[in-house]
Design a protein around this motif. Structure first.
Motif, PDB file in Angstrom:
ATOM      1  N   ALA A  38      28.883  53.972  49.124  1.00 24.08           N
ATOM      2  CA  ALA A  38      29.951  54.648  48.243  1.00 24.08           C
ATOM      3  C   ALA A  38      30.197  53.842  46.731  1.00 24.08           C
ATOM      4  O   ALA A  38      28.955  52.722  46.770  1.00 24.08           O
ATOM      5  N   LYS A  39      30.377  53.968  45.753  1.00 26.91           N
ATOM      6  CA  LYS A  39      30.718  53.167  44.304  1.00 26.91           C
ATOM      7  C   LYS A  39      32.266  52.322  44.301  1.00 26.91           C
ATOM      8  O   LYS A  39      33.342  53.316  44.216  1.00 26.91           O
ATOM      9  N   LEU A  40      32.543  51.311  43.814  1.00 25.77           N
ATOM     10  CA  LEU A  40      33.545  50.954  43.514  1.00 25.77           C
ATOM     11  C   LEU A  40      34.145  51.117  42.278  1.00 25.77           C
ATOM     12  O   LEU A  40      33.645  50.884  41.296  1.00 25.77           O
ATOM     13  N   ARG A  41      35.286  51.326  42.200  1.00 26.89           N
ATOM     14  CA  ARG A  41      36.493  52.356  41.208  1.00 26.89           C
ATOM     15  C   ARG A  41      36.164  51.048  39.704  1.00 26.89           C
ATOM     16  O   ARG A  41      37.163  50.437  41.076  1.00 26.89           O
ATOM     17  N   ASP A  42      36.341  50.981  38.725  1.00 28.80           N
ATOM     18  CA  ASP A  42      37.171  50.029  37.755  1.00 28.80           C
ATOM     19  C   ASP A  42      38.057  50.835  37.161  1.00 28.80           C
ATOM     20  O   ASP A  42      38.754  51.266  37.379  1.00 28.80           O
ATOM     21  N   ALA A  43      38.655  49.529  35.849  1.00 30.08           N
ATOM     22  CA  ALA A  43      39.455  50.085  35.349  1.00 30.08           C
ATOM     23  C   ALA A  43      39.553  50.649  34.659  1.00 30.08           C
ATOM     24  O   ALA A  43      40.713  51.829  34.314  1.00 30.08           O
ATOM     25  N   LEU A  48      43.493  52.806  33.165  1.00 27.33           N
ATOM     26  CA  LEU A  48      44.288  51.738  32.794  1.00 27.33           C
ATOM     27  C   LEU A  48      44.585  51.630  31.150  1.00 27.33           C
ATOM     28  O   LEU A  48      45.760  50.898  30.621  1.00 27.33           O
ATOM     29  N   GLN A  49      43.526  51.759  30.344  1.00 28.49           N
ATOM     30  CA  GLN A  49      43.749  51.521  29.195  1.00 28.49           C
ATOM     31  C   GLN A  49      44.626  52.166  28.560  1.00 28.49           C
ATOM     32  O   GLN A  49      45.519  52.419  27.435  1.00 28.49           O
ATOM     33  N   ARG A  50      43.874  53.439  28.583  1.00 27.70           N
ATOM     34  CA  ARG A  50      44.919  54.338  28.335  1.00 27.70           C
ATOM     35  C   ARG A  50      46.752  54.590  28.798  1.00 27.70           C
ATOM     36  O   ARG A  50      47.281  54.772  28.201  1.00 27.70           O
ATOM     37  N   PRO A 294      50.030  46.532  33.287  1.00 27.15           N
ATOM     38  CA  PRO A 294      48.676  46.441  33.139  1.00 27.15           C
ATOM     39  C   PRO A 294      47.061  46.609  32.941  1.00 27.15           C
ATOM     40  O   PRO A 294      47.250  47.144  34.051  1.00 27.15           O
ATOM     41  N   THR A 295      46.557  46.068  32.282  1.00 30.95           N
ATOM     42  CA  THR A 295      44.981  46.441  32.606  1.00 30.95           C
ATOM     43  C   THR A 295      44.748  45.471  33.706  1.00 30.95           C
ATOM     44  O   THR A 295      43.878  45.719  33.924  1.00 30.95           O
ATOM     45  N   ASP A 296      44.915  43.959  33.627  1.00 30.77           N
ATOM     46  CA  ASP A 296      44.621  43.374  34.650  1.00 30.77           C
ATOM     47  C   ASP A 296      45.345  43.965  36.307  1.00 30.77           C
ATOM     48  O   ASP A 296      46.377  42.936  37.028  1.00 30.77           O
ATOM     49  N   LEU A 297      46.059  45.160  36.237  1.00 30.91           N
ATOM     50  CA  LEU A 297      46.791  45.267  37.638  1.00 30.91           C
ATOM     51  C   LEU A 297      46.263  44.910  39.161  1.00 30.91           C
ATOM     52  O   LEU A 297      46.900  44.303  39.467  1.00 30.91           O
ATOM     53  N   LEU A 298      45.056  45.587  38.971  1.00 35.11           N
ATOM     54  CA  LEU A 298      43.599  45.223  39.877  1.00 35.11           C
ATOM     55  C   LEU A 298      43.761  44.116  40.701  1.00 35.11           C
ATOM     56  O   LEU A 298      43.580  43.849  41.481  1.00 35.11           O
ATOM     57  N   VAL A 391      42.994  50.883  45.292  1.00 36.27           N
ATOM     58  CA  VAL A 391      43.705  51.006  44.140  1.00 36.27           C
ATOM     59  C   VAL A 391      43.889  52.628  43.482  1.00 36.27           C
ATOM     60  O   VAL A 391      45.085  52.158  42.157  1.00 36.27           O
ATOM     61  N   LEU A 392      43.808  53.234  43.808  1.00 34.73           N
ATOM     62  CA  LEU A 392      44.349  54.775  43.953  1.00 34.73           C
ATOM     63  C   LEU A 392      45.814  54.725  43.740  1.00 34.73           C
ATOM     64  O   LEU A 392      46.839  54.678  42.694  1.00 34.73           O
ATOM     65  N   ASP A 393      46.399  54.372  45.081  1.00 30.62           N
ATOM     66  CA  ASP A 393      47.698  54.050  45.510  1.00 30.62           C
ATOM     67  C   ASP A 393      48.346  52.820  44.037  1.00 30.62           C
ATOM     68  O   ASP A 393      49.968  53.467  43.898  1.00 30.62           O
ATOM     69  N   ALA A 394      48.157  52.013  43.650  1.00 22.60           N
ATOM     70  CA  ALA A 394      48.281  50.710  43.219  1.00 22.60           C
ATOM     71  C   ALA A 394      48.814  51.367  41.320  1.00 22.60           C
ATOM     72  O   ALA A 394      49.683  50.916  41.284  1.00 22.60           O
ATOM     73  N   VAL A 395      47.431  52.007  41.482  1.00 21.27           N
ATOM     74  CA  VAL A 395      48.249  52.718  39.799  1.00 21.27           C
ATOM     75  C   VAL A 395      48.817  53.698  39.568  1.00 21.27           C
ATOM     76  O   VAL A 395      50.204  54.291  39.278  1.00 21.27           O
ATOM     77  N   ARG A 396      49.256  54.446  40.891  1.00 21.68           N
ATOM     78  CA  ARG A 396      50.075  56.076  41.176  1.00 21.68           C
ATOM     79  C   ARG A 396      51.227  55.030  41.416  1.00 21.68           C
ATOM     80  O   ARG A 396      52.463  55.817  40.552  1.00 21.68           O
TER      81      ARG A 396
END
Length: 493
Positions: A38-43, A48-50, A294-298, A391-396
């Motif tokens: 498995a691979k970690l998702r990044d910003a 997030l930039q978009r 924000p870009t630093d949401l995570l 992470v996906l839930d947080a962005v949503r």
């Protein structure tokens, strides 16, 4: 003599050392082909930039205050949240988990230190006459005693104890972050329950005004029927509106009671809301928050940090599983006394001691170590994917709150215009009815539109406050990453 003896000892030691080395190498089981995929998702992969560029006109550079709810300017709400944070059982459970995780760190640290324990054994024993013990010991009954100190020190050449400590630290830091996330969630739940209570109170005011308005209208219709200006049809229509209004009031009373019970449960004090003043939406001011992603949401959310620490803990478990493929080397020693007859146990002639190295290594283990490593790698994959899901839930969640906050503001503008038009139409309908220029159906229709707009205004005002609560929570609730237990905070990709 010494020069002749030394080569002799070396000659015997070298084959022994070679045999031990060969045994160690042979005992290192094969771990190839097993690992995490498995691979970690990044910003960047989350866009997030978009998202920031999309909301460029409404960015807020300042982080959410750790006591963001004070922005509502309601002392009663502040006291409720403070009480909830001090006594909620769920927070106590989270704190207990953190304490347990910190205890696991101490256990892991102890494994890397010398261990000493004392032992005393005493037995009343008959020795066999037909065994290795000759007479007079054989066939006799004796007291046997042992008083001894045992020591051991595992030499962590391959990092097994270090890996276990890293895993324990990751688990403890995850527990600390989860406790912080629970605090953020609890504060937001109390704020939302308080807003709901205020909304229901406002709706009750509208419902009572509706009942009074319909009662006034019924009196007017009765007068018109007595004067022969209206028929019994208008009278029955007017009478039917009163039970409906009373039913709405009763339903709102029930919802208010349930909302207060929910608030009492969050505060962990039954009856806490009984001594409070019924809140109104007007008593809650808008929080000074701007909608942004924000870009630093995570790095702002405690739940994401907890998921990232779970990955660190699982990584430590994988590293620990790999060390089991290598030899385990330790030093052991003992000192004490042993005697036949307890009266001799403390005499100097009963003393004994010993020390030496110990090596344990896997040779044939039936695939147990590979299976264990495969399981730990699967746990790591699960932790990584759980992190990705968080992470996906947080962005949503953040995107939802941004969209809702902007939409509710636009809806309120349109609703205010619609309410002004409905109230104007209602006044005209009432005036025409009183002048005998219109029928009562027009009045009922206009009144229904006015009441619907008043209820909608209350709902939108409450939603505006709820989206501010949701946005504060979605942006982390003012949580700041810190070193909760030991080590450094995990780096978010």
């Amino acid at each position: 003599m010494n020069r002749l003896a030394f080569p002799s000892l070396a000659g015997r030691a070298l084959p022994v050392a070679a045999a031990v080395l060969a045994l160690c190498l042979a005992g290192c089981a094969d771990m190839s082909g097993i690992g995490s995929t498995a691979k970690l998702r990044d910003a960047d992969s989350l866009g997030l930039q978009r998202a920031v560029a999309q909301h460029e006109g409404t960015l807020a550079a300042n982080p959410v205050d750790s006591r963001w709810w004070t922005g509502f300017g309601n002392a009663q709400l502040n006291a409720l949240i403070d009480e909830a944070l001090a006594g909620n059982p769920n927070l106590a459970v989270a704190q207990a988990r953190l304490t347990r995780a910190r205890a696991a760190i101490a256990t892991a640290e102890a494994a890397d230190r010398p261990q000493v324990n004392g032992a005393f054994d005493a037995s009343h024993q008959r020795f066999s006459s037909n065994y290795i013990y000759p007479a007079p010991l054989g066939g006799s009954i004796q007291e046997i005693g042992t008083l001894q100190l045992n020591g051991s020190w595992e030499l962590d050449f391959f990092g097994k104890n270090r890996a276990a400590l890293d895993s324990a630290m990751g688990t403890a830091n995850a527990a600390a972050a989860e406790a912080d996330a629970a605090r953020v969630m609890l504060a937001s739940n109390v704020a939302r329950a308080y807003v709901q209570w205020a909304r229901l109170n406002e709706q009750l005011i509208v419902a009572k005004r509706t009942l009074a308005q319909r009662d006034e209208t019924l009196k007017l219709v009765r007068d018109r029927v007595s004067a022969g200006l209206d028929t019994r049809l208008e009278l029955r229509q007017s009478e039917g509106g009163l039970p409906e209004a009373r039913q709405q009031i009763e339903a709102l009373d029930e919802q208010i009671a349930l909302a207060r019970h929910a608030l009492d449960a969050l505060v962990a004090r039954p009856g806490a809301s009984q001594a409070l003043e019924a809140p109104s939406l007007a008593s809650l001011h808008a929080i000074a928050l701007q909608a942004d992603i924000p870009t630093d949401l995570l790095g702002r959310r405690a739940d994401i940090a907890a998921a990232r620490w779970r990955v660190e803990a699982a990584s430590g478990d994988v590293a620990g599983a790999k060390t089991l493929f290598y030899p385990n080397v330790s030093l052991t020693a003992f000192v004490g006394t042993q005697s036949l007859g307890l009266d001799n146990l403390l005499k100097s002639d009963s003393r004994q001691w010993g020390f030496g190295p110990a090596i344990r290594l896997p040779i044939f283990e039936g695939g147990r170590l590979r299976a264990n490593l495969r399981g730990k790698a699967a746990d790591l994959d699960a932790a990584i994917e759980s992190y990705n899901a968080s992470v996906l839930d947080a962005v949503r969640d953040a995107a939802d709150q941004v969209s809702s906050a902007q939409s509710v503001g636009r809806q309120q503008v349109q609703q205010r215009d619609a309410q002004a038009a409905a109230e104007g139409a209602y006044e005209i309908a009432v005036q025409r009815y009183r002048a005998g220029l219109g029928n009562y159906l027009n009045v009922l229709t206009a009144e229904t539109a006015v009441l619907a707009q008043r209820r909608l205004a209350v709902d939108l005002a409450a939603r505006a406050l709820e989206t501010q609560v949701g946005l504060a929570r979605a942006l982390g609730g003012g949580w700041q990453p810190s070193v909760a237990v030991a080590g450094t905070a995990p780096t978010h990709p």
